[in-house]
Design a protein around this motif. Structure first.
Motif, PDB file in Angstrom:
ATOM      1  N   SER A  32       4.332 -17.751  -4.918  1.00 49.25           N
ATOM      2  CA  SER A  32       4.607 -16.488  -4.257  1.00 49.25           C
ATOM      3  C   SER A  32       3.774 -15.402  -4.927  1.00 49.25           C
ATOM      4  N   THR A  33       3.216 -14.512  -4.117  1.00 50.64           N
ATOM      5  CA  THR A  33       2.544 -13.340  -4.672  1.00 50.64           C
ATOM      6  C   THR A  33       3.096 -12.093  -3.988  1.00 50.64           C
ATOM      7  N   THR A  34       3.215 -11.045  -4.766  1.00 51.15           N
ATOM      8  CA  THR A  34       3.590  -9.737  -4.241  1.00 51.15           C
ATOM      9  C   THR A  34       2.401  -8.818  -4.431  1.00 51.15           C
ATOM     10  N   LEU A  35       1.972  -8.189  -3.357  1.00 49.53           N
ATOM     11  CA  LEU A  35       0.878  -7.233  -3.397  1.00 49.53           C
ATOM     12  C   LEU A  35       1.414  -5.896  -2.911  1.00 49.53           C
ATOM     13  N   TYR A  36       0.803  -4.821  -3.315  1.00 46.41           N
ATOM     14  CA  TYR A  36       1.212  -3.524  -2.799  1.00 46.41           C
ATOM     15  C   TYR A  36       0.027  -2.837  -2.145  1.00 46.41           C
ATOM     16  N   PHE A  37       0.328  -1.927  -1.249  1.00 47.96           N
ATOM     17  CA  PHE A  37      -0.696  -1.187  -0.517  1.00 47.96           C
ATOM     18  C   PHE A  37      -1.075   0.031  -1.349  1.00 47.96           C
ATOM     19  N   PHE A  38      -2.370   0.176  -1.590  1.00 48.07           N
ATOM     20  CA  PHE A  38      -2.854   1.224  -2.488  1.00 48.07           C
ATOM     21  C   PHE A  38      -3.981   1.991  -1.817  1.00 48.07           C
ATOM     22  N   ASP A  39      -3.863   3.312  -1.851  1.00 44.56           N
ATOM     23  CA  ASP A  39      -4.913   4.200  -1.355  1.00 44.56           C
ATOM     24  C   ASP A  39      -5.762   4.605  -2.559  1.00 44.56           C
ATOM     25  N   PRO A  40      -6.969   4.041  -2.709  1.00 47.35           N
ATOM     26  CA  PRO A  40      -7.776   4.321  -3.905  1.00 47.35           C
ATOM     27  C   PRO A  40      -8.285   5.763  -3.965  1.00 47.35           C
ATOM     28  N   GLU A  41      -8.422   6.394  -2.808  1.00 51.72           N
ATOM     29  CA  GLU A  41      -8.907   7.773  -2.793  1.00 51.72           C
ATOM     30  C   GLU A  41      -7.861   8.725  -3.384  1.00 51.72           C
ATOM     31  N   ARG A  42      -6.617   8.515  -2.996  1.00 49.02           N
ATOM     32  CA  ARG A  42      -5.530   9.363  -3.507  1.00 49.02           C
ATOM     33  C   ARG A  42      -4.893   8.786  -4.766  1.00 49.02           C
ATOM     34  N   LYS A  43      -5.303   7.535  -5.122  1.00 57.26           N
ATOM     35  CA  LYS A  43      -4.732   6.838  -6.282  1.00 57.26           C
ATOM     36  C   LYS A  43      -3.205   6.781  -6.183  1.00 57.26           C
ATOM     37  N   LYS A  44      -2.760   6.277  -5.028  1.00 58.55           N
ATOM     38  CA  LYS A  44      -1.334   6.307  -4.732  1.00 58.55           C
ATOM     39  C   LYS A  44      -0.921   5.044  -3.974  1.00 58.55           C
ATOM     40  N   ILE A  45       0.261   4.520  -4.314  1.00 58.80           N
ATOM     41  CA  ILE A  45       0.865   3.436  -3.549  1.00 58.80           C
ATOM     42  C   ILE A  45       1.372   4.034  -2.240  1.00 58.80           C
ATOM     43  N   ILE A  46       1.107   3.317  -1.146  1.00 56.46           N
ATOM     44  CA  ILE A  46       1.492   3.813   0.180  1.00 56.46           C
ATOM     45  C   ILE A  46       2.252   2.723   0.935  1.00 56.46           C
ATOM     46  N   SER A  47       2.828   3.089   2.055  1.00 57.17           N
ATOM     47  CA  SER A  47       3.467   2.118   2.943  1.00 57.17           C
ATOM     48  C   SER A  47       2.396   1.334   3.684  1.00 57.17           C
ATOM     49  N   CYS A  48       2.790   0.187   4.190  1.00 63.43           N
ATOM     50  CA  CYS A  48       1.876  -0.628   4.989  1.00 63.43           C
ATOM     51  C   CYS A  48       1.287   0.247   6.094  1.00 63.43           C
ATOM     52  N   PRO A  49      -0.029   0.304   6.198  1.00 64.14           N
ATOM     53  CA  PRO A  49      -0.638   1.165   7.219  1.00 64.14           C
ATOM     54  C   PRO A  49      -0.314   0.664   8.635  1.00 64.14           C
ATOM     55  N   ASP A  50      -0.255   1.592   9.561  1.00 61.74           N
ATOM     56  CA  ASP A  50       0.147   1.279  10.938  1.00 61.74           C
ATOM     57  C   ASP A  50      -0.729   0.205  11.571  1.00 61.74           C
ATOM     58  N   PHE A  51      -2.055   0.255  11.350  1.00 57.31           N
ATOM     59  CA  PHE A  51      -2.934  -0.727  11.988  1.00 57.31           C
ATOM     60  C   PHE A  51      -2.583  -2.148  11.549  1.00 57.31           C
ATOM     61  N   LEU A  52      -2.195  -2.321  10.288  1.00 57.58           N
ATOM     62  CA  LEU A  52      -1.845  -3.647   9.785  1.00 57.58           C
ATOM     63  C   LEU A  52      -0.423  -4.027  10.196  1.00 57.58           C
ATOM     64  N   LEU A  53       0.475  -3.076  10.151  1.00 58.10           N
ATOM     65  CA  LEU A  53       1.855  -3.329  10.573  1.00 58.10           C
ATOM     66  C   LEU A  53       1.909  -3.782  12.035  1.00 58.10           C
ATOM     67  N   THR A  54       1.102  -3.171  12.877  1.00 64.22           N
ATOM     68  CA  THR A  54       1.038  -3.561  14.292  1.00 64.22           C
ATOM     69  C   THR A  54       0.568  -5.008  14.437  1.00 64.22           C
ATOM     70  N   LEU A  55      -0.477  -5.399  13.701  1.00 64.24           N
ATOM     71  CA  LEU A  55      -0.976  -6.773  13.759  1.00 64.24           C
ATOM     72  C   LEU A  55       0.083  -7.759  13.286  1.00 64.24           C
ATOM     73  N   ILE A  56       0.773  -7.412  12.216  1.00 59.77           N
ATOM     74  CA  ILE A  56       1.810  -8.299  11.693  1.00 59.77           C
ATOM     75  C   ILE A  56       2.928  -8.466  12.727  1.00 59.77           C
ATOM     76  N   LYS A  57       3.391  -7.380  13.278  1.00 59.41           N
ATOM     77  CA  LYS A  57       4.473  -7.446  14.273  1.00 59.41           C
ATOM     78  C   LYS A  57       4.037  -8.179  15.545  1.00 59.41           C
ATOM     79  N   ASP A  58       2.781  -7.992  15.952  1.00 57.42           N
ATOM     80  CA  ASP A  58       2.278  -8.678  17.144  1.00 57.42           C
ATOM     81  C   ASP A  58       2.199 -10.200  16.949  1.00 57.42           C
ATOM     82  N   ASN A  59       2.090 -10.653  15.701  1.00 57.48           N
ATOM     83  CA  ASN A  59       1.977 -12.075  15.389  1.00 57.48           C
ATOM     84  C   ASN A  59       3.266 -12.688  14.852  1.00 57.48           C
ATOM     85  N   TRP A  60       4.324 -11.888  14.822  1.00 62.32           N
ATOM     86  CA  TRP A  60       5.620 -12.324  14.269  1.00 62.32           C
ATOM     87  C   TRP A  60       6.287 -13.320  15.212  1.00 62.32           C
ATOM     88  N   LYS A  61       6.785 -14.391  14.646  1.00 65.89           N
ATOM     89  CA  LYS A  61       7.485 -15.399  15.465  1.00 65.89           C
ATOM     90  C   LYS A  61       8.825 -15.712  14.870  1.00 65.89           C
TER      91      LYS A  61
END
Length: 135
Positions: A106-135
């Motif tokens: 198991s691996t845990t990764l976090y979403f990171f915005d390198p420009e702001r140097k901040k942990i962020i929530s899963c971006p919408d473009f990726l969340l949409t792809l994940i939900k569209d492929n969810w079974k």
């Protein structure tokens, strides 16, 4: 849940003098699983990074059950079992060509915005792809 499979053959450079896969190489096998999971849902790791998102690993757990050896054909099954928030968890099962389970991880990764140097929530473009492929 999302699940994908990816098969590959163990190369000579990945084994020790006894021709067993060196334990440190398993992390690379699981990375192959993550990369191919993203590709199968419609986006590459490269594209995610081009959109300004990094995915550093914060946790890695592995359980070795059986050894893999030089020239074995392995299949890594990669799972996302939970919709991501600020973290995304990948679970893995590694099988040999006899379809025997040889490793789990198991691996845990976090979403990171390198420009702001901040942990962020899963971006919408990726969340949409994940939900569209969810079974």
């Amino acid at each position: 849940m999302i699940v994908t499979s990816y098969s590959f053959r163990v190369r000579y450079a990945e084994v020790d003098s006894m021709k067993f896969v060196y334990y440190g190489n398993y992390a690379q096998y699981f990375e192959l699983g993550r990369v191919e999971l993203f590709r199968k849902i419609g986006i590459s790791y490269n594209e995610i990074e081009k959109r300004g998102i990094w995915l550093p690993v914060s946790e890695f757990y592995v359980k070795y059950i059986k050894s893999a050896r030089y020239d074995d054909l392995l299949t890594v099954k990669t799972y996302i079992r939970k919709i991501p928030g600020v973290r995304i968890i990948f679970d893995y099962e590694l099988f040999n060509e006899k379809n025997e389970l040889i490793t789990t991880a198991s691996t845990t990764l976090y979403f990171f915005d390198p420009e702001r140097k901040k942990i962020i929530s899963c971006p919408d473009f990726l969340l949409t792809l994940i939900k569209d492929n969810w079974k």
